[in-house]
Design a protein around this motif. Structure first.
Motif, PDB file in Angstrom:
ATOM      1  N   GLY A 217      94.138  16.325 118.443  1.00 23.79           N
ATOM      2  CA  GLY A 217      93.471  17.118 119.482  1.00 23.79           C
ATOM      3  C   GLY A 217      92.072  17.522 119.062  1.00 23.79           C
ATOM      4  O   GLY A 217      91.131  17.499 119.863  1.00 23.79           O
ATOM      5  N   LEU A 218      91.940  17.892 117.778  1.00 20.82           N
ATOM      6  CA  LEU A 218      90.626  18.279 117.252  1.00 20.82           C
ATOM      7  C   LEU A 218      89.658  17.096 117.292  1.00 20.82           C
ATOM      8  O   LEU A 218      88.489  17.238 117.682  1.00 20.82           O
ATOM      9  CB  LEU A 218      90.794  18.798 115.824  1.00 20.82           C
ATOM     10  CG  LEU A 218      89.555  19.361 115.139  1.00 20.82           C
ATOM     11  CD1 LEU A 218      89.093  20.647 115.811  1.00 20.82           C
ATOM     12  CD2 LEU A 218      89.861  19.624 113.657  1.00 20.82           C
ATOM     13  N   ARG A 220      89.805  14.524 119.270  1.00 19.60           N
ATOM     14  CA  ARG A 220      89.475  14.254 120.673  1.00 19.60           C
ATOM     15  C   ARG A 220      88.379  15.199 121.167  1.00 19.60           C
ATOM     16  O   ARG A 220      87.432  14.768 121.858  1.00 19.60           O
ATOM     17  CB  ARG A 220      90.733  14.404 121.537  1.00 19.60           C
ATOM     18  CG  ARG A 220      90.512  14.069 123.006  1.00 19.60           C
ATOM     19  CD  ARG A 220      91.827  14.021 123.773  1.00 19.60           C
ATOM     20  NE  ARG A 220      92.581  15.270 123.646  1.00 19.60           N
ATOM     21  CZ  ARG A 220      93.697  15.416 122.930  1.00 19.60           C
ATOM     22  NH1 ARG A 220      94.197  14.379 122.264  1.00 19.60           N
ATOM     23  NH2 ARG A 220      94.321  16.580 122.883  1.00 19.60           N
ATOM     24  N   GLU A 221      88.473  16.467 120.797  1.00 17.67           N
ATOM     25  CA  GLU A 221      87.437  17.431 121.186  1.00 17.67           C
ATOM     26  C   GLU A 221      86.087  17.054 120.581  1.00 17.67           C
ATOM     27  O   GLU A 221      85.044  17.144 121.256  1.00 17.67           O
ATOM     28  CB  GLU A 221      87.839  18.825 120.723  1.00 17.67           C
ATOM     29  CG  GLU A 221      89.036  19.402 121.462  1.00 17.67           C
ATOM     30  CD  GLU A 221      89.467  20.737 120.880  1.00 17.67           C
ATOM     31  OE1 GLU A 221      88.799  21.209 119.920  1.00 17.67           O
ATOM     32  OE2 GLU A 221      90.477  21.307 121.355  1.00 17.67           O
ATOM     33  N   ARG A 222      86.071  16.623 119.310  1.00 16.06           N
ATOM     34  CA  ARG A 222      84.795  16.258 118.669  1.00 16.06           C
ATOM     35  C   ARG A 222      84.223  14.982 119.284  1.00 16.06           C
ATOM     36  O   ARG A 222      83.002  14.814 119.351  1.00 16.06           O
ATOM     37  CB  ARG A 222      84.994  16.084 117.163  1.00 16.06           C
ATOM     38  CG  ARG A 222      85.452  17.328 116.457  1.00 16.06           C
ATOM     39  CD  ARG A 222      84.421  18.459 116.540  1.00 16.06           C
ATOM     40  NE  ARG A 222      85.052  19.722 116.205  1.00 16.06           N
ATOM     41  CZ  ARG A 222      85.191  20.178 114.969  1.00 16.06           C
ATOM     42  NH1 ARG A 222      84.740  19.480 113.945  1.00 16.06           N
ATOM     43  NH2 ARG A 222      85.776  21.357 114.769  1.00 16.06           N
ATOM     44  N   GLU A 224      84.516  14.187 122.378  1.00 18.47           N
ATOM     45  CA  GLU A 224      83.963  14.576 123.675  1.00 18.47           C
ATOM     46  C   GLU A 224      82.696  15.408 123.525  1.00 18.47           C
ATOM     47  O   GLU A 224      81.789  15.325 124.363  1.00 18.47           O
ATOM     48  CB  GLU A 224      85.008  15.370 124.463  1.00 18.47           C
ATOM     49  CG  GLU A 224      86.219  14.541 124.871  1.00 18.47           C
ATOM     50  CD  GLU A 224      87.327  15.391 125.472  1.00 18.47           C
ATOM     51  OE1 GLU A 224      87.184  16.641 125.453  1.00 18.47           O
ATOM     52  OE2 GLU A 224      88.328  14.819 125.949  1.00 18.47           O
ATOM     53  N   SER A 232      82.742  14.981 113.101  1.00 23.04           N
ATOM     54  CA  SER A 232      81.884  14.242 114.040  1.00 23.04           C
ATOM     55  C   SER A 232      81.179  13.089 113.347  1.00 23.04           C
ATOM     56  O   SER A 232      81.057  11.988 113.907  1.00 23.04           O
ATOM     57  CB  SER A 232      80.858  15.194 114.663  1.00 23.04           C
ATOM     58  OG  SER A 232      81.484  16.206 115.423  1.00 23.04           O
TER      59      SER A 232
END
Length: 454
Positions: A217-218, A220-222, A224, A232
């Motif tokens: 999840g982390l 995926r957030e980075r 996006e 990143s």
């Protein structure tokens, strides 16, 4: 090829080692493993393990295994060549086998190249001010707890907190997630034990699934909303290595982040708690000496790493038929490097059961060879920062009781260390500055502790 300073080849019956291993895992063995290590080493540099393979106890033999090119980690290819085993097929073990911890060349080389020099001088210099701020804050919290309750648990208030604060901030993971990270990390490492039980494997499987959900999840957030953080950067790098295949890139980044979480949080917490215990026990003479000679804080960290390393056992396999300390080892045979036993080998360390801040000798707490710990610089920075903050904050710090330990043989973990202070609880927070002592240590050296030998 044999190690320097061989004792002899071993003919010890495997059954003779079973009672020693049981003692090592017991509460008594966890609190005082040194007599067990001494007895192991007296049987030889290389001992047959009851389950097959060998235990390596001598310093030079261990060093040879860690640094030698003819020794590999038990990767997925090795596991596939073994008979079916619940341990190796367990979800947690499979997940860890994709991380740097269980990769050989060329896969290991590829991932290490992608990380670069993870904690170089400039990175550590940029992290140092924030680590120092975190250290002072949690040390002040420790003082508040002692003031209010008369004592506090160093592990939960301080030892566990600084590594997750430092690593979490470096990875730009919000503080609200830190407690969860600590929880699943403590549970996941059961899979790294030499002989994990079914219950431990189940606990590790659940923790591994929680890590997968959290870190994917982390990532995926980075992906996006990329930033200037390591995760990143790794996404960008691995996207270039796997053009058109973001799933492969994300899997590699997940393996890296998972490895860093497991490797950094457990070990650094143990290092710092061990340091406080070793410095403050027996009346705190070593603590008092270090307050007067703070220029030796780094030496105290290094001696702690030698005396009671955060990892007690590591495993390797023979890449080809070889001989280790007079003992023939067949290709694919596993050996277990006993860090703790090696650290107290009298052929390497004079009077090894003495905790001596001024000892000038090496240790292998961070491993060796291509698998030398990536986070060694960060661990040392955390240990140095925390000891400095503690020495500034407390004139006296003493244990209320002896530490308690998790029943492990691989990842050392102190579960509790209650401490208190004789300082005036109404004293102001402003610390006494600890300046370097240009005169150096007194003629008599520093106070030392000796562990009772068998």
């Amino acid at each position: 090829m044999t190690a320097v300073g061989d004792i002899s080849g071993t003919t010890t019956d495997r059954r003779a080692v079973i009672s020693l291993l049981r003692r090592l895992r017991s509460p008594e063995g966890q609190s005082n493993p040194w007599p067990v290590w001494e007895q192991m080493r007296s049987l030889g540099d290389v001992l047959p393990a009851p389950w097959g393979g060998y235990l390596v106890t001598g310093y030079d033999a261990c060093d040879q295994v860690l640094r030698g090119r003819n020794w590999l980690v038990p990767d997925l290819a090795w596991q596939a060549r073994q008979p079916p085993s619940e341990r190796w097929q367990a979800p947690a073990a499979q997940a860890m086998s994709r991380t740097l911890f269980r990769l050989n060349a060329p896969d290991h080389t590829c991932q290490r190249r992608g990380l670069g020099n993870l904690f170089d001088r400039n990175t550590l210099a940029s992290l140092a001010p924030r680590v120092a701020v975190h250290a002072r804050r949690i040390v002040d919290e420790l003082a508040d707890r002692i003031r209010d309750d008369g004592e506090a648990d160093f592990v939960t208030v301080v030892g566990d907190q600084l590594p997750v604060l430092a690593t979490g901030e470096w990875l730009d993971i919000p503080a609200r997630h830190h407690a969860h990270m600590l929880d699943f990390t403590h549970r996941q490492v059961h899979s790294q034990e030499l002989l994990p039980t079914k219950t431990e494997l189940a606990v590790s499987a659940q923790a591994t699934e929680e890590m997968r959900v959290f870190f994917t999840g982390l990532i995926r957030e980075r992906r996006e909303a990329p930033g200037d953080d390591p995760i990143s950067h790794w996404i960008r790098y691995w996207d270039e290595q796997f053009p058109g295949d973001p799933a492969a890139a994300d899997q590699t980044v997940f393996d890296l982040v998972m490895f860093i979480a497991v490797a950094s949080l457990e070990t650094s917490a143990t290092l710092m708690t061990n340091a406080v215990w070793l410095l403050t026990r027996d009346g705190g003479a070593a603590w008092n000496w270090l307050r007067e000679h703070p220029e030796h804080v780094e030496d105290a960290v290094e001696e702690t790493l030698r005396y009671d390393p955060p990892v007690h056992v590591n495993s390797r396999i023979a890449a080809a038929d070889t001989v280790l300390a007079g003992t023939p080892i067949a290709k694919d045979q596993m050996v277990h490097v006993m860090y703790g036993a090696a650290a107290h080998d009298p052929r390497r360390h004079e009077d090894p059961y003495r905790f001596d801040i001024l000892r000038d000798s090496s240790h292998m707490a961070f491993g060796g060879g291509i698998h030398y710990c990536l986070g060694a610089g960060l661990a040392r920075l955390e240990g140095r920062s925390l000891l400095t903050a503690l020495l500034n904050r407390f004139q006296t710090l003493r244990p209320v009781s002896v530490p308690t330990y998790a029943p492990r043989m691989v990842f050392r973990r102190v579960t509790s260390l209650k401490v208190t202070t004789d300082d005036d609880p109404a004293a102001p927070r402003a610390p006494r500055p600890l300046a370097e002592d240009p005169a150096g240590p007194p003629a008599g050296g520093c106070p030392v502790h000796r562990t009772q030998r068998p």
